[in-house]
Scaffold this active site. Structure first.
Site, PDB file in Angstrom:
ATOM      1  N   SER A   7       0.845  -1.199   0.000  1.00  0.00           N
ATOM      2  CA  SER A   7       0.000   0.000   0.000  1.00  0.00           C
ATOM      3  C   SER A   7       0.872   1.238   0.000  1.00  0.00           C
ATOM      4  O   SER A   7       1.671   1.456   0.923  1.00  0.00           O
ATOM      5  CB  SER A   7      -0.895   0.008   1.234  1.00  0.00           C
ATOM      6  N   HIS A  30      -1.221  -1.257  -4.234  1.00  0.00           N
ATOM      7  CA  HIS A  30      -2.493  -0.896  -3.596  1.00  0.00           C
ATOM      8  C   HIS A  30      -2.534   0.625  -3.396  1.00  0.00           C
ATOM      9  O   HIS A  30      -1.673   1.203  -2.738  1.00  0.00           O
ATOM     10  CB  HIS A  30      -2.593  -1.624  -2.260  1.00  0.00           C
ATOM     11  N   ASP A  32      -4.699   3.719  -1.993  1.00  0.00           N
ATOM     12  CA  ASP A  32      -5.806   4.077  -1.104  1.00  0.00           C
ATOM     13  C   ASP A  32      -6.328   5.474  -1.430  1.00  0.00           C
ATOM     14  O   ASP A  32      -5.638   6.473  -1.215  1.00  0.00           O
ATOM     15  CB  ASP A  32      -5.337   4.038   0.352  1.00  0.00           C
ATOM     16  N   MET A  34      -8.917   8.274  -0.483  1.00  0.00           N
ATOM     17  CA  MET A  34      -9.764   8.688   0.648  1.00  0.00           C
ATOM     18  C   MET A  34     -10.250  10.106   0.412  1.00  0.00           C
ATOM     19  O   MET A  34      -9.488  10.962  -0.043  1.00  0.00           O
ATOM     20  CB  MET A  34      -8.967   8.645   1.946  1.00  0.00           C
ATOM     21  N   HIS A  63      -8.263   1.135  -4.018  1.00  0.00           N
ATOM     22  CA  HIS A  63      -9.206   0.929  -2.907  1.00  0.00           C
ATOM     23  C   HIS A  63      -9.875   2.265  -2.623  1.00  0.00           C
ATOM     24  O   HIS A  63      -9.251   3.162  -2.051  1.00  0.00           O
ATOM     25  CB  HIS A  63      -8.414   0.405  -1.695  1.00  0.00           C
ATOM     26  N   MET A  65     -12.039   4.571  -0.685  1.00  0.00           N
ATOM     27  CA  MET A  65     -12.721   4.846   0.590  1.00  0.00           C
ATOM     28  C   MET A  65     -13.382   6.204   0.448  1.00  0.00           C
ATOM     29  O   MET A  65     -12.947   7.199   1.027  1.00  0.00           O
ATOM     30  CB  MET A  65     -11.701   4.801   1.736  1.00  0.00           C
ATOM     31  N   MET A 134     -11.789  -5.679   5.498  1.00  0.00           N
ATOM     32  CA  MET A 134     -10.918  -4.769   6.244  1.00  0.00           C
ATOM     33  C   MET A 134     -10.598  -5.383   7.604  1.00  0.00           C
ATOM     34  O   MET A 134     -11.504  -5.808   8.322  1.00  0.00           O
ATOM     35  CB  MET A 134     -11.594  -3.412   6.445  1.00  0.00           C
ATOM     36  N   GLY A 139      -8.973   4.139   6.984  1.00  0.00           N
ATOM     37  CA  GLY A 139      -8.657   5.556   7.154  1.00  0.00           C
ATOM     38  C   GLY A 139      -7.169   5.840   7.339  1.00  0.00           C
ATOM     39  O   GLY A 139      -6.686   6.872   6.896  1.00  0.00           O
ATOM     40  N   GLY A 141      -2.963   4.104   7.823  1.00  0.00           N
ATOM     41  CA  GLY A 141      -2.024   2.992   7.854  1.00  0.00           C
ATOM     42  C   GLY A 141      -1.476   2.826   9.267  1.00  0.00           C
ATOM     43  O   GLY A 141      -1.686   3.677  10.139  1.00  0.00           O
ATOM     44  N   GLY A 142      -0.794   1.709   9.488  1.00  0.00           N
ATOM     45  CA  GLY A 142      -0.087   1.520  10.747  1.00  0.00           C
ATOM     46  C   GLY A 142      -0.941   1.156  11.948  1.00  0.00           C
ATOM     47  O   GLY A 142      -0.469   1.219  13.079  1.00  0.00           O
ATOM     48  N   ASP A 172      -6.832  -6.308   4.376  1.00  0.00           N
ATOM     49  CA  ASP A 172      -6.165  -5.002   4.356  1.00  0.00           C
ATOM     50  C   ASP A 172      -6.241  -4.384   5.747  1.00  0.00           C
ATOM     51  O   ASP A 172      -7.327  -4.163   6.274  1.00  0.00           O
ATOM     52  CB  ASP A 172      -6.880  -4.114   3.315  1.00  0.00           C
ATOM     53  N   GLY A 173      -5.061  -4.105   6.306  1.00  0.00           N
ATOM     54  CA  GLY A 173      -4.982  -3.445   7.607  1.00  0.00           C
ATOM     55  C   GLY A 173      -4.222  -4.273   8.625  1.00  0.00           C
ATOM     56  O   GLY A 173      -4.681  -5.348   9.011  1.00  0.00           O
ATOM     57  N   GLY A 174      -3.052  -3.793   9.006  1.00  0.00           N
ATOM     58  CA  GLY A 174      -2.273  -4.480  10.037  1.00  0.00           C
ATOM     59  C   GLY A 174      -1.685  -5.806   9.600  1.00  0.00           C
ATOM     60  O   GLY A 174      -1.312  -6.629  10.441  1.00  0.00           O
ATOM     61  N   GLY A 194       1.016  -2.149   4.094  1.00  0.00           N
ATOM     62  CA  GLY A 194       1.557  -0.797   3.971  1.00  0.00           C
ATOM     63  C   GLY A 194       2.814  -0.636   4.788  1.00  0.00           C
ATOM     64  O   GLY A 194       3.926  -0.717   4.263  1.00  0.00           O
ATOM     65  N   SER A 195       2.642  -0.453   6.091  1.00  0.00           N
ATOM     66  CA  SER A 195       3.810  -0.211   6.944  1.00  0.00           C
ATOM     67  C   SER A 195       4.771  -1.394   6.966  1.00  0.00           C
ATOM     68  O   SER A 195       5.985  -1.199   7.085  1.00  0.00           O
ATOM     69  CB  SER A 195       3.360   0.177   8.355  1.00  0.00           C
TER      70      SER A 195
HETATM   71  C1  DX5 Z   1      -6.289   1.697   5.604  1.00  0.00           C
HETATM   72  C2  DX5 Z   1      -5.868   1.387   4.187  1.00  0.00           C
HETATM   73  C3  DX5 Z   1      -4.791   0.392   4.113  1.00  0.00           C
HETATM   74  C4  DX5 Z   1      -3.492   0.833   4.752  1.00  0.00           C
HETATM   75  C5  DX5 Z   1      -2.844  -0.399   5.333  1.00  0.00           C
HETATM   76  O1  DX5 Z   1      -7.515   2.313   5.607  1.00  0.00           O
HETATM   77  O2  DX5 Z   1      -6.963   0.890   3.442  1.00  0.00           O
HETATM   78  O3  DX5 Z   1      -4.545  -0.015   2.778  1.00  0.00           O
HETATM   79  O4  DX5 Z   1      -2.597   1.437   3.875  1.00  0.00           O
HETATM   80  O5  DX5 Z   1      -1.706  -0.020   6.033  1.00  0.00           O
HETATM   81  P1  DX5 Z   1      -1.044  -1.026   7.081  1.00  0.00           P
HETATM   82  O6  DX5 Z   1      -0.602  -2.209   6.327  1.00  0.00           O
HETATM   83  O7  DX5 Z   1       0.089  -0.224   7.637  1.00  0.00           O
HETATM   84  O8  DX5 Z   1      -2.100  -1.342   8.110  1.00  0.00           O
HETATM   85 ZN    ZN Z   2      -6.492  -0.075   1.490  1.00  0.00          ZN
END
Ligand code: DX5
Ligand code: ZN
Length: 227
Positions: A7, A30, A32, A34, A63, A65, A134, A139, A141-142, A172-174, A194-195
């Site tokens: 991401s 990926h 994002d 928003m 993605h 949002m 999700m 909203g 990352g991290g 997606d997420g964590g 992402g992170s």
């Molecule tokens: C959060 C995003 C994710 C985000 C994931 O709303 O949709 O794609 O970048 O980041 P990590 O992998 O750090 O949770």
């Molecule tokens: Zn995402």
């Protein structure tokens, strides 16, 4: 097979082309999107997706949002996205929207926030190429991975099997080296990170490491036969 989608939310936005190149072995990038309404954060839109698509050979997994994806999602296909994900909570007519995304030539995908159950959407699954569960509130990352989403991933994988669908199941997420195996065991086969990728010293090596971990699990999974 396990796919790893870094991401770019965790990348350096001032160096997007280089950051895309840093993960060239990834399956998808990926992106994002928003809008500060559907989620309390603002990122990027169509012009940047278009520019990014020209800067990398890795296909874009957008993605969205955003509110009113019925109106805005098709323009992301036109901008060059190979896969477009809308949130079911925001879509007025998800079937019509998925058909429009496919008709324009991209993979159609639908996302569920943590509190949205999969069961009401069982009959819609044949209209989709991917389902995104999700594993954090969207909203940012991290954030920490929500283990309470594992049963939903498991139930979704069962529905995919029950209907014999070629549907990818994305989380997606964590997602990181400590959580990816749990996701794969539950039935996910596309992993956004992402992170865990851009926070690593060597993002390309992080992608390879995550893929190896996920594949070791999916290779042994009964639902992965023939993948
Ligand atoms: C959060 C995003 C994710 C985000 C994931 O709303 O949709 O794609 O970048 O980041 P990590 O992998 O750090 O949770
Ligand atoms: Zn995402």
């Amino acid at each position: 097979m396990a796919q790893i989608n870094p991401s770019i939310l965790s990348a350096d936005f001032a160096r997007l082309a280089e950051e895309a190149k840093a993960v060239e072995g990834a399956d998808w990038l990926h992106v994002d999107v928003m809008d500060n309404h559907f989620v309390p954060n603002l990122t990027l839109g169509v012009p940047i997706v278009e520019a990014l698509g020209k800067a990398t050979d890795t296909p874009l997994d957008c993605h969205l949002m955003i509110e009113d994806p019925d109106r805005w999602a098709p323009s992301y296909v036109e901008a060059g996205a190979g896969s477009v994900t809308f949130h079911v909570e925001a879509a007025a007519a998800p079937v019509r929207l998925a058909r429009e995304i496919r008709a324009k030539g991209a993979r159609a995908s639908m996302a569920l926030k943590p509190a949205t159950p999969i069961e009401p959407y069982e009959d819609l699954l044949p209209e989709l190429d991917m389902l995104l569960i999700m594993t954090v509130e969207p909203g940012f990352g991290g954030q920490a991975f929500l283990d309470i989403m594992l049963p939903k991933i498991r139930r979704t994988r069962e529905l995919i099997g029950k209907h014999g669908l070629e549907l990818w199941l994305q989380v997606d997420g964590g997602v990181s080296s400590t959580t990816i195996e749990r996701c794969a065991e539950a039935g996910a086969d596309v992993f956004v990170a992402g992170s865990a990728v851009y926070g690593a010293e060597d993002p390309a090596a992080a992608v390879r490491g995550l893929r190896a971990q996920a594949e070791a699990v999916t290779a042994a999974a009964p639902w992965a036969c023939g993948h």
